[in-house]
Design a protein around this motif. Structure first.
Motif, PDB file in Angstrom:
ATOM      1  N   CYS A  40     147.443   6.117 -36.008  1.00 38.16           N
ATOM      2  CA  CYS A  40     146.972   6.858 -37.181  1.00 38.16           C
ATOM      3  C   CYS A  40     146.553   8.269 -36.749  1.00 38.16           C
ATOM      4  N   ILE A  48     144.773  10.312 -38.330  1.00 32.57           N
ATOM      5  CA  ILE A  48     143.428  10.666 -38.823  1.00 32.57           C
ATOM      6  C   ILE A  48     142.357  10.109 -37.885  1.00 32.57           C
ATOM      7  N   CYS A  49     142.400   8.784 -37.613  1.00 31.22           N
ATOM      8  CA  CYS A  49     141.309   8.169 -36.837  1.00 31.22           C
ATOM      9  C   CYS A  49     141.758   7.677 -35.467  1.00 31.22           C
ATOM     10  N   SER A 102     143.385   5.166 -34.597  1.00 28.74           N
ATOM     11  CA  SER A 102     143.447   3.721 -34.362  1.00 28.74           C
ATOM     12  C   SER A 102     144.886   3.247 -34.535  1.00 28.74           C
ATOM     13  N   CYS A 148     146.382   1.612 -41.339  1.00 30.72           N
ATOM     14  CA  CYS A 148     145.752   1.556 -40.021  1.00 30.72           C
ATOM     15  C   CYS A 148     144.560   0.613 -40.033  1.00 30.72           C
ATOM     16  N   ASN A 164     141.565   1.225 -39.855  1.00 29.15           N
ATOM     17  CA  ASN A 164     140.455   1.733 -40.677  1.00 29.15           C
ATOM     18  C   ASN A 164     140.881   2.004 -42.124  1.00 29.15           C
ATOM     19  N   HIS A 211     143.314   3.654 -43.462  1.00 28.12           N
ATOM     20  CA  HIS A 211     144.048   4.857 -43.904  1.00 28.12           C
ATOM     21  C   HIS A 211     145.473   4.407 -44.213  1.00 28.12           C
TER      22      HIS A 211
HETATM   23 ZN   LIG Z   1     143.203   5.719 -39.574  1.00 33.00          ZN
END
Ligand SMILES: [Zn+2]
Ligand SMILES: C[S@@+](CC[C@H](N)C(=O)[O-])C[C@H]1O[C@@H](n2cnc3c(N)ncnc32)[C@H](O)[C@@H]1O
Length: 279
Positions: A20, A22-23, A25, A37, A39, A41
């Motif tokens: 991912c 963004i984070c 993960s 993902c 988290n 997203h």
């Molecule tokens: Zn993410």
């Protein structure tokens, strides 16, 4: 199978190789055309089979019209001898075409090398062109994303190809697997020289100097093997019009466009330096 299904299958084959953006993960599933993902997203696969990892559009110097002309010129085979040299140096099962533009290079490589190819570019219009038309076989995955935040896991890629595009060496180092290879193609000093001479008839800027890009690459990597490839590509009126309109190089000469197109060119020099780094 439609493009969403083809893209879903592609991602399923390589799920653990993505990450991912963004984070950072892992992705744990791809379901009904959505990649999710750890988290939560989520990223939807568009109708054309492309993934959009950037929410905000980024304007590049390439307009949709220029990209369409570039597509016409590249599908006529302008890069093919250079691309043959590139695929002689790649390996493995997941290869990134970093800064793939309108996707012709990615599709050509996917049909000449047995591996899965991802084409990534920051330009939404470029990826829209890449995803248009009938689904190519084998199927490359196209995505809108940023080189500075690649949506791939550490060591997730077996090769990275970077053709006439900006690079992010930190991200390339992170995502490239041990024993993988990075292949960077830069224009040779005589690349498009006949066109440069028409645009700059007084000789100034008539040759290109690739030293700054080449030096930046060499500074980052101790062992780069360079090879040079040079050839002439024959033109007709239609191809010359496409060439003139596909590159920012000719912006200088917009006021002389009609005269230049009328005179035409019989052939154009393709010259590239291909740098290969083994990790
Ligand atoms: Zn993410
Ligand atoms: C000269 S074009 C080359 C495209 C293609 N490789 C080709 O040879 O036709 C450079 C490309 O790099 C892309 N680009 C520039 N910055 C980028 C970034 N930060 N992330 C991804 N792509 C980027 C541009 O959108 C453009 O399509």
């Amino acid at each position: 199978m439609n493009k969403i299904e083809l893209a879903t299958q592609f991602i399923q084959r390589h799920l653990h190789q993505f990450q991912c953006p963004i984070c950072k993960s892992n992705f744990n599933e791809v379901q009904s055309g959505t990649l999710i993902c750890n988290n939560q997203h989520s990223f939807n696969i568009a109708k054309k089979g492309s993934l959009f990892f950037l929410n905000n559009p980024v304007n590049t110097e390439y307009t949709n019209e220029m990209l369409t002309y570039r597509n016409q010129f590249l599908t006529a085979g302008f890069f093919n001898p250079m691309l043959e040299e590139v695929i002689n140096n790649i390996s493995g099962d997941l290869i990134l075409d970093a800064g793939c533009g309108e996707g012709t290079t990615t599709k050509w490589m996917a049909s000449h090398f047995d591996g899965d190819f991802v084409g990534l570019d920051i330009s939404k219009p470029a990826i829209n062109i890449a995803g248009s038309g009938i689904a190519p076989q084998p199927y490359p995955l196209f995505m809108v994303g940023d080189l500075a935040q690649l949506p791939f896991a550490d060591q997730g890629l077996t090769s990275i190809v970077n053709i006439l595009s900006p690079a992010n060496y930190q991200e390339f180092d992170r995502t490239l697997a041990t024993h993988g290879e990075l292949i960077k193609v830069i224009p040779g000093n005589h690349y498009l020289s006949e066109l440069r001479q028409l645009v700059y008839p007084d000789g100034e800027h008539a040759t290109y100097d690739n030293a700054p890009v080449k030096n930046h690459f060499i500074e980052h990597y101790e062992h780069v093997e360079f090879s040079k490839i040079s050839y002439k590509f024959p033109l007709n009126d239609k191809l010359f019009t496409a060439l003139f309109n596909m590159t920012p190089l000719t912006w200088q000469a917009q006021d002389r466009k009609e005269a230049i197109l009328q005179d035409g060119l019989k052939e154009i020099t393709a010259e590239f330096e291909i740098g290969v780094v083994h990790k």
